[in-house]
Design an enzyme around this catalytic site. Structure first.
Site, short mmCIF file in Angstrom:
data_model
loop_
_atom_site.label_atom_id
_atom_site.label_comp_id
_atom_site.label_asym_id
_atom_site.label_seq_id
_atom_site.Cartn_x
_atom_site.Cartn_y
_atom_site.Cartn_z
CD GLU A 90 -2.86 -1.24 2.33
OE1 GLU A 90 -3.86 -1.97 2.22
OE2 GLU A 90 -2.57 -0.67 3.39
CB CYS A 145 3.59 7.44 2.81
SG CYS A 145 4.06 6.31 4.10
CB CYS A 180 7.40 -4.91 8.73
SG CYS A 180 8.76 -4.14 9.63
CB CYS A 192 6.12 -2.16 16.07
SG CYS A 192 7.77 -1.61 15.58
CB CYS A 230 2.80 -1.93 13.58
SG CYS A 230 2.96 -1.78 11.80
N GLY A 272 7.29 -1.93 6.13
CA GLY A 272 8.68 -2.39 6.16
C GLY A 272 9.64 -1.47 6.89
CG LEU A 292 11.75 7.48 21.00
CD1 LEU A 292 13.16 6.92 20.92
CD2 LEU A 292 11.80 8.92 21.52
CG HIS A 293 6.85 4.13 18.62
ND1 HIS A 293 6.26 5.26 18.09
CD2 HIS A 293 7.21 3.37 17.56
CE1 HIS A 293 6.27 5.18 16.76
NE2 HIS A 293 6.85 4.05 16.43
CG ASN A 320 -4.43 6.38 13.35
OD1 ASN A 320 -5.26 7.25 13.56
ND2 ASN A 320 -3.20 6.65 12.99
CB CYS A 364 1.38 6.15 11.44
SG CYS A 364 3.12 6.13 11.27
#
Ligand code: SF4
Length: 359
Positions: free
Chosen positions: A95, A112, A119, A123, A126, A174, A230-231, A305, A348
């Site tokens: 996408e 983007c 990936c 995470c 995600c 990725g 970072l998160h 999200n 994201c």
């Protein structure tokens, strides 16, 4: 000759195209024409190349191909953001998100793009990570996303200016630095001024913290923006949210980032997804201030999200604002990211491109 034996022209530089045309006994200047058709006019069919002799078009079609990712479908958000589903030659899908920015009534677009199918980083919050890893994308497939997006967009908007797309961010599916060689090749291709011509300062490479890749990027001496996902600002929490942290803990990551910021003299962007009751407490803000204040940094806060099947929640807006204020009061340069494309799951961490999923 079947498609598998054909020579792939997408991804070739002008001098590689010169070698190719010479190898099929054609004059060198044909390479310039081909280069323009591929990178400025995003043309995949030799039959549309109107300044090539008819015989040459047939000949090219027999021996070569231009594998622009195939556009399958799009979704358009209320805010104008678009999500394109693109398919590679081997039917793998990614996408690509196209985000409009309007200045003085002129709208230009940021694309983007994805660097891998799926990936491997995994995470915790995600959708892409939850789907697992399939394969790396080749440089021509990465660049092809920009070209296919530009082609589709131009068609839909009835615009054919080459500056329709002005910015490219490697923030799709990725981890770009885990596909370093192909990723960096694609950056040079995007930047080539006779071709796609995206300025280095208009390219952002986002990483979850692949330190070896950051060090390699430093050697390139490019003016691209580095963004770090970072998160979390302590190792214990970051190990849970971004498992790559176990390999490169924060002190190692931050040392590499500091070096990058100092040598390139460019601000590094830190992306921080806001997860309710996970990383938005006062002590998280204090830890971030301590960690990032000594660095030339911008912080992007991204309210989460939600992804179905994953157990994370978006904080209420008063919590989001509170967190923002703690950080700015602590002297950080912070942006609360404008929401784009959330209604079409283009934001994201929401990209999945599952085969069975309706976009
Ligand atoms: S957030 Fe980025 S690095 Fe992490 S799993 Fe998703 S795509 Fe991979």
């Amino acid at each position: 000759m079947n498609g598998q034996n054909k020579i792939e022209l997408l991804g070739m530089s002008q001098s590689e195209l010169e070698d190719f045309v010479t190898s099929i006994s054609e004059p060198k200047f044909r390479a310039r024409q081909l280069y323009k058709w591929i990178y400025q006019k995003q043309t995949a069919s030799f039959y549309e190349m109107s300044d090539l002799p008819r015989d040459l078009r047939y000949k090219l079609d027999e021996v070569a191909q231009i594998s622009l990712p195939r556009f399958l479908k799009q979704r358009v958000s209320r805010d104008g953001t678009r999500k394109f589903l693109l398919e590679m030659n081997d039917k793998k899908r990614v996408e690509t998100v196209i985000i409009p920015q309007t200045h003085d009534k002129n709208t230009q677009y940021t694309v983007c793009i994805s660097s891998q199918v799926g990936c491997p980083v995994g995470c915790a919050f995600c959708a892409t990570g939850a789907g697992g890893f399939q394969r790396n994308l080749q440089a021509y497939e990465i660049v092809g996303q920009v070209l296919s997006s530009r082609r589709e967009l131009a068609k839909r908007l009835k615009r054919n200016d080459t500056e329709l797309i002005t910015n490219v961010v490697y923030m799709g599916m990725g981890e770009p630095l885990l596909n370093y060689d192909e990723m960096i090749k694609s950056v040079y291709m995007l930047n080539e001024h006779k071709g796609i011509n995206i300025g280095q300062r208009h390219i952002t490479i986002s990483t979850a913290g692949e330190v070896t890749g950051i060090k390699k990027l430093l050697q390139e001496d490019l003016q691209v923006t580095l963004a770090i996902s970072l998160h979390a600002c302590d190792n214990e929490l970051r190990n849970e949210l971004v498992p790559l942290n176990k390999k490169y803990p924060l002190e190692i990551l931050l040392a590499a980032v500091r070096e990058y910021a100092e040598k390139s003299n460019r601000r590094v962007t830190f992306e921080y997804v806001l997860l309710d009751e996970v990383n938005t407490r006062k002590k998280d803000a204090e830890a971030m201030i301590k960690l990032l204040k000594p660095i030339l940094a911008n912080v992007n806060l991204i309210p989460y999200n939600e992804v179905s099947g994953l157990n994370f929640k978006r904080p209420a807006s008063n919590r989001i604002n509170q967190f923002y204020q703690w950080l700015t009061a602590g002297g950080l340069n912070v942006t609360l990211r404008e929401e784009r494309g959330t209604d079409i799951e283009a934001a994201c961490g929401q990209l999945a491109a599952k085969k069975d999923r309706q976009m």
